[in-house]
Design a protein around this motif. Structure first.
Motif, PDB file in Angstrom:
ATOM      1  N   ALA A  52      13.767   0.436   6.397  1.00  0.00           N
ATOM      2  CA  ALA A  52      14.739  -0.316   7.188  1.00  0.00           C
ATOM      3  C   ALA A  52      14.342  -0.307   8.658  1.00  0.00           C
ATOM      4  O   ALA A  52      13.492   0.490   9.091  1.00  0.00           O
ATOM      5  CB  ALA A  52      16.129   0.283   7.014  1.00  0.00           C
ATOM      6  N   GLU A  53      14.935  -1.188   9.432  1.00  0.00           N
ATOM      7  CA  GLU A  53      14.642  -1.257  10.862  1.00  0.00           C
ATOM      8  C   GLU A  53      15.036   0.031  11.584  1.00  0.00           C
ATOM      9  O   GLU A  53      14.492   0.360  12.632  1.00  0.00           O
ATOM     10  CB  GLU A  53      15.384  -2.441  11.487  1.00  0.00           C
ATOM     11  N   THR A  54      15.963   0.755  10.994  1.00  0.00           N
ATOM     12  CA  THR A  54      16.386   2.028  11.579  1.00  0.00           C
ATOM     13  C   THR A  54      15.402   3.155  11.288  1.00  0.00           C
ATOM     14  O   THR A  54      15.549   4.256  11.799  1.00  0.00           O
ATOM     15  CB  THR A  54      17.760   2.427  11.025  1.00  0.00           C
ATOM     16  N   GLY A  55      14.400   2.874  10.432  1.00  0.00           N
ATOM     17  CA  GLY A  55      13.435   3.891  10.054  1.00  0.00           C
ATOM     18  C   GLY A  55      13.776   4.603   8.760  1.00  0.00           C
ATOM     19  O   GLY A  55      12.982   5.411   8.263  1.00  0.00           O
ATOM     20  N   ASP A  56      14.932   4.317   8.172  1.00  0.00           N
ATOM     21  CA  ASP A  56      15.311   4.940   6.899  1.00  0.00           C
ATOM     22  C   ASP A  56      14.507   4.327   5.757  1.00  0.00           C
ATOM     23  O   ASP A  56      14.137   3.148   5.784  1.00  0.00           O
ATOM     24  CB  ASP A  56      16.798   4.764   6.645  1.00  0.00           C
ATOM     25  N   VAL A  57      14.263   5.140   4.740  1.00  0.00           N
ATOM     26  CA  VAL A  57      13.398   4.745   3.629  1.00  0.00           C
ATOM     27  C   VAL A  57      14.198   4.679   2.335  1.00  0.00           C
ATOM     28  O   VAL A  57      14.986   5.577   2.020  1.00  0.00           O
ATOM     29  CB  VAL A  57      12.231   5.745   3.460  1.00  0.00           C
ATOM     30  N   VAL A  58      13.980   3.588   1.589  1.00  0.00           N
ATOM     31  CA  VAL A  58      14.540   3.432   0.245  1.00  0.00           C
ATOM     32  C   VAL A  58      13.375   3.367  -0.732  1.00  0.00           C
ATOM     33  O   VAL A  58      12.349   2.732  -0.455  1.00  0.00           O
ATOM     34  CB  VAL A  58      15.392   2.149   0.139  1.00  0.00           C
ATOM     35  N   TYR A  59      13.537   4.014  -1.883  1.00  0.00           N
ATOM     36  CA  TYR A  59      12.508   4.018  -2.922  1.00  0.00           C
ATOM     37  C   TYR A  59      12.944   3.106  -4.054  1.00  0.00           C
ATOM     38  O   TYR A  59      14.040   3.269  -4.588  1.00  0.00           O
ATOM     39  CB  TYR A  59      12.289   5.434  -3.450  1.00  0.00           C
ATOM     40  N   GLN A  60      12.083   2.149  -4.412  1.00  0.00           N
ATOM     41  CA  GLN A  60      12.355   1.222  -5.516  1.00  0.00           C
ATOM     42  C   GLN A  60      11.389   1.528  -6.656  1.00  0.00           C
ATOM     43  O   GLN A  60      10.176   1.550  -6.455  1.00  0.00           O
ATOM     44  CB  GLN A  60      12.174  -0.225  -5.052  1.00  0.00           C
ATOM     45  N   PHE A  61      11.936   1.765  -7.851  1.00  0.00           N
ATOM     46  CA  PHE A  61      11.108   2.127  -9.003  1.00  0.00           C
ATOM     47  C   PHE A  61      11.243   1.095 -10.111  1.00  0.00           C
ATOM     48  O   PHE A  61      12.329   0.533 -10.320  1.00  0.00           O
ATOM     49  CB  PHE A  61      11.533   3.497  -9.553  1.00  0.00           C
ATOM     50  N   PRO A  62      10.153   0.856 -10.852  1.00  0.00           N
ATOM     51  CA  PRO A  62      10.255  -0.016 -12.034  1.00  0.00           C
ATOM     52  C   PRO A  62      11.059   0.676 -13.121  1.00  0.00           C
ATOM     53  O   PRO A  62      11.044   1.909 -13.234  1.00  0.00           O
ATOM     54  CB  PRO A  62       8.798  -0.213 -12.459  1.00  0.00           C
ATOM     55  N   LYS A  63      11.759  -0.109 -13.923  1.00  0.00           N
ATOM     56  CA  LYS A  63      12.620   0.482 -14.950  1.00  0.00           C
ATOM     57  C   LYS A  63      11.828   1.152 -16.070  1.00  0.00           C
ATOM     58  O   LYS A  63      12.381   1.955 -16.811  1.00  0.00           O
ATOM     59  CB  LYS A  63      13.542  -0.594 -15.529  1.00  0.00           C
ATOM     60  N   ASN A  64      10.553   0.816 -16.193  1.00  0.00           N
ATOM     61  CA  ASN A  64       9.725   1.435 -17.237  1.00  0.00           C
ATOM     62  C   ASN A  64       8.834   2.530 -16.655  1.00  0.00           C
ATOM     63  O   ASN A  64       7.739   2.794 -17.171  1.00  0.00           O
ATOM     64  CB  ASN A  64       8.865   0.389 -17.931  1.00  0.00           C
ATOM     65  N   PHE A  65       9.288   3.187 -15.557  1.00  0.00           N
ATOM     66  CA  PHE A  65       8.412   4.155 -14.905  1.00  0.00           C
ATOM     67  C   PHE A  65       8.101   5.349 -15.799  1.00  0.00           C
ATOM     68  O   PHE A  65       7.041   5.962 -15.682  1.00  0.00           O
ATOM     69  CB  PHE A  65       8.999   4.616 -13.559  1.00  0.00           C
ATOM     70  N   ARG A  66       8.988   5.681 -16.725  1.00  0.00           N
ATOM     71  CA  ARG A  66       8.688   6.780 -17.658  1.00  0.00           C
ATOM     72  C   ARG A  66       7.501   6.429 -18.548  1.00  0.00           C
ATOM     73  O   ARG A  66       6.646   7.280 -18.824  1.00  0.00           O
ATOM     74  CB  ARG A  66       9.916   7.097 -18.514  1.00  0.00           C
ATOM     75  N   THR A  67       7.455   5.191 -19.009  1.00  0.00           N
ATOM     76  CA  THR A  67       6.328   4.747 -19.838  1.00  0.00           C
ATOM     77  C   THR A  67       5.038   4.798 -19.043  1.00  0.00           C
ATOM     78  O   THR A  67       3.990   5.226 -19.555  1.00  0.00           O
ATOM     79  CB  THR A  67       6.581   3.321 -20.356  1.00  0.00           C
ATOM     80  N   ILE A  68       5.100   4.375 -17.785  1.00  0.00           N
ATOM     81  CA  ILE A  68       3.906   4.409 -16.929  1.00  0.00           C
ATOM     82  C   ILE A  68       3.398   5.834 -16.775  1.00  0.00           C
ATOM     83  O   ILE A  68       2.196   6.110 -16.896  1.00  0.00           O
ATOM     84  CB  ILE A  68       4.233   3.792 -15.553  1.00  0.00           C
ATOM     85  N   ILE A  69       4.323   6.754 -16.514  1.00  0.00           N
ATOM     86  CA  ILE A  69       3.932   8.154 -16.312  1.00  0.00           C
ATOM     87  C   ILE A  69       3.426   8.767 -17.614  1.00  0.00           C
ATOM     88  O   ILE A  69       2.431   9.508 -17.630  1.00  0.00           O
ATOM     89  CB  ILE A  69       5.126   8.949 -15.756  1.00  0.00           C
ATOM     90  N   ARG A  70       4.115   8.475 -18.720  1.00  0.00           N
ATOM     91  CA  ARG A  70       3.720   9.043 -20.007  1.00  0.00           C
ATOM     92  C   ARG A  70       2.308   8.626 -20.393  1.00  0.00           C
ATOM     93  O   ARG A  70       1.532   9.411 -20.931  1.00  0.00           O
ATOM     94  CB  ARG A  70       4.722   8.617 -21.078  1.00  0.00           C
ATOM     95  N   ASN A  71       1.972   7.382 -20.117  1.00  0.00           N
ATOM     96  CA  ASN A  71       0.627   6.901 -20.422  1.00  0.00           C
ATOM     97  C   ASN A  71      -0.408   7.464 -19.458  1.00  0.00           C
ATOM     98  O   ASN A  71      -1.592   7.552 -19.787  1.00  0.00           O
ATOM     99  CB  ASN A  71       0.595   5.371 -20.372  1.00  0.00           C
ATOM    100  N   LYS A  72       0.045   7.854 -18.276  1.00  0.00           N
ATOM    101  CA  LYS A  72      -0.876   8.322 -17.244  1.00  0.00           C
ATOM    102  C   LYS A  72      -1.175   9.807 -17.355  1.00  0.00           C
ATOM    103  O   LYS A  72      -2.262  10.264 -17.016  1.00  0.00           O
ATOM    104  CB  LYS A  72      -0.271   8.018 -15.866  1.00  0.00           C
TER     105      LYS A  72
END
Length: 438
Positions: A52-72
């Motif tokens: 954000a312009e204030t310097g705050d950070v938001v994290y956006q994750f894909p809904k299949n991130f568990r599958t990505i990690i499991r395969n990795k």
């Protein structure tokens, strides 16, 4: 470093778009730990940072991130495999105690039947001996009945079937134990009912802070902590772990009252309403067993049968008859003290555990009462405490970072973002020029 499972669950529950404060509140984690965990998860799961312009950070994750990690991560796959294997091994361990009990009783009464048949054969004719031998075998099966595997039927205790079906209306159905599982539960119980106590504690504390928009008095947190009695002036030492975990800051009022401000917990990815939270942290009492009363009665009855049968067998083994008969009787004679000792331990362990549970529950109840008194004192706040809470509310705030507030995101190329934000940038420059008088 593998992603933290607690952080992964928090991200899923919060809708895959979170701030550090959101995750710390949901999971009750230390702010620095949550931030490092989110960075690791974003790196491993292909997540995106939104600044954000204030310097705050938001994290956006894909809904299949568990599958990505499991395969990795092969290690995660191996861990999941081991958890399944251990689940099977532990189940076999659990049912082994009931299996040993049944085998012990079977060996005892088979040996008794053989010895009685042998004694009868020495005193009667061959026909009479055959008749008595047949009667001895019937006496053995009288104890167990023809339906041997009745013990292994998970639904054998019909009196508790209605309870089983009623539990299906709960969020998570509680499966009825089979008899062999109930034996393990009778002996050793079903684990610590407060294994998640610390997780619940920090979740509740973070939720209270978030519900008060990041600013609280110590008395609002006290019902969720273990506070030792102190003499003299009432210091807020118990707030130090809370400040360390959530990066809190003490603020002093003009009259010397101390309140606590948590900036990280004031930032959220989307506007959230106040969440329900219990009035105080309540520990669950230890239960003797989760098995049904019918199963417990059956387990204790079989333990008593094992002891009585072993004592009867011991009296029959006197005189060296085991050496004469040999075979199974000789084998049972060689392990006689093991069979008797198992029966004694089978009833002694639950008895000792019962009194130990009473002692533990008295301490659990005492801790619950202390926290309850803190909650009552907060509910009946005196004027001084009301002023303290009112002063804390001056630091209350909620900062919602929406997509319109973003200055940068890793989801798209930087040049594309600059083009999309050109109008916004031009308007900002015009505002600054107007303010400067040009």
């Amino acid at each position: 470093m593998a992603p933290n499972p607690t952080i992964m669950q928090a991200v899923e529950r919060l809708g895959y778009r979170v701030t550090v404060g959101d995750v710390a509140t949901q999971a009750g984690l230390n702010i620095d730990f949550a931030q490092q965990g989110l960075l690791t998860l974003a790196s491993d799961a292909g997540g995106h940072l939104q600044v954000a312009e204030t310097g705050d950070v938001v994290y956006q994750f894909p809904k299949n991130f568990r599958t990505i990690i499991r395969n990795k991560f092969l290690r995660l796959r191996l861990k999941e495999w081991w958890e399944k294997v251990w689940g099977i091994l532990f189940y076999l361990i659990r049912i082994s105690f009931g299996t040993i009990l049944i085998l012990s009783i079977a060996l005892i009464f088979v040996a008794i039947a053989i010895i009685l048949a042998s004694l009868n054969s020495n005193n009667d004719s061959d026909n009479s001996s055959s008749s008595h031998h047949s009667g001895g075998g019937g006496g053995f099966f009288f104890w167990f009945g023809p339906d041997w595997f009745w013990f292994f039927d998970p639904g054998y205790d019909r009196r508790y079937q209605q309870q089983r079906y009623e539990s299906s209306a709960l969020p998570e159905e509680r499966r009825q134990m089979n008899f062999l599982e109930a034996v393990f539960s009778f002996l050793f119980g079903d684990g610590n009912p407060n294994a998640d106590l610390e997780e619940r504690r920090w979740h509740d504390i973070a939720t209270v802070i978030r519900n008060n928009q990041g600013a609280v008095a110590a008395e609002q947190i006290a019902p969720y902590l273990e506070i030792e009695p102190r003499s003299g002036k009432d210091y807020d030492d118990y707030m130090l772990p809370v400040l360390a975990r959530f990066n809190g800051l003490p603020e002093v009022s003009p009259v010397g009252d101390i309140v606590y401000h948590f900036p990280e917990l004031q930032t959220t990815a989307e506007e959230r309403n106040s969440q329900p939270v219990p009035f105080y942290l309540q520990e669950k009492p230890w239960r003797f067993s989760e098995a049904g009363s019918g199963q417990l009665i059956m387990a204790s009855a079989l333990g008593a049968v094992n002891i009585v049968g072993a004592l009867v067998l011991g009296s029959l083994l006197k005189g060296g008859i085991a050496a004469e008969l040999g075979g199974l009787v000789a084998f049972v004679n060689s392990i006689y003290w093991i069979l008797l000792g198992y029966g004694v331990a089978f009833l002694s362990v639950p008895l000792v555990r019962y009194f130990w549970i009473q002692f533990r529950n008295s301490r659990v109840e005492a801790r619950n009462q202390k926290r309850k008194q803190q909650a009552i004192a907060l509910h009946k706040a005196n004027p001084a405490l009301q002023k303290k809470i009112a002063y804390a509310s001056q630091f209350a705030a909620q900062k919602v970072i929406g997509r319109d507030d973003l200055a940068y995101t890793t989801e798209t190329d930087l040049i594309e973002q600059q083009i999309e934000q050109s109008d916004k940038i031009d308007a900002e420059w015009r505002r600054r020029l107007d303010e400067s008088g040009y």
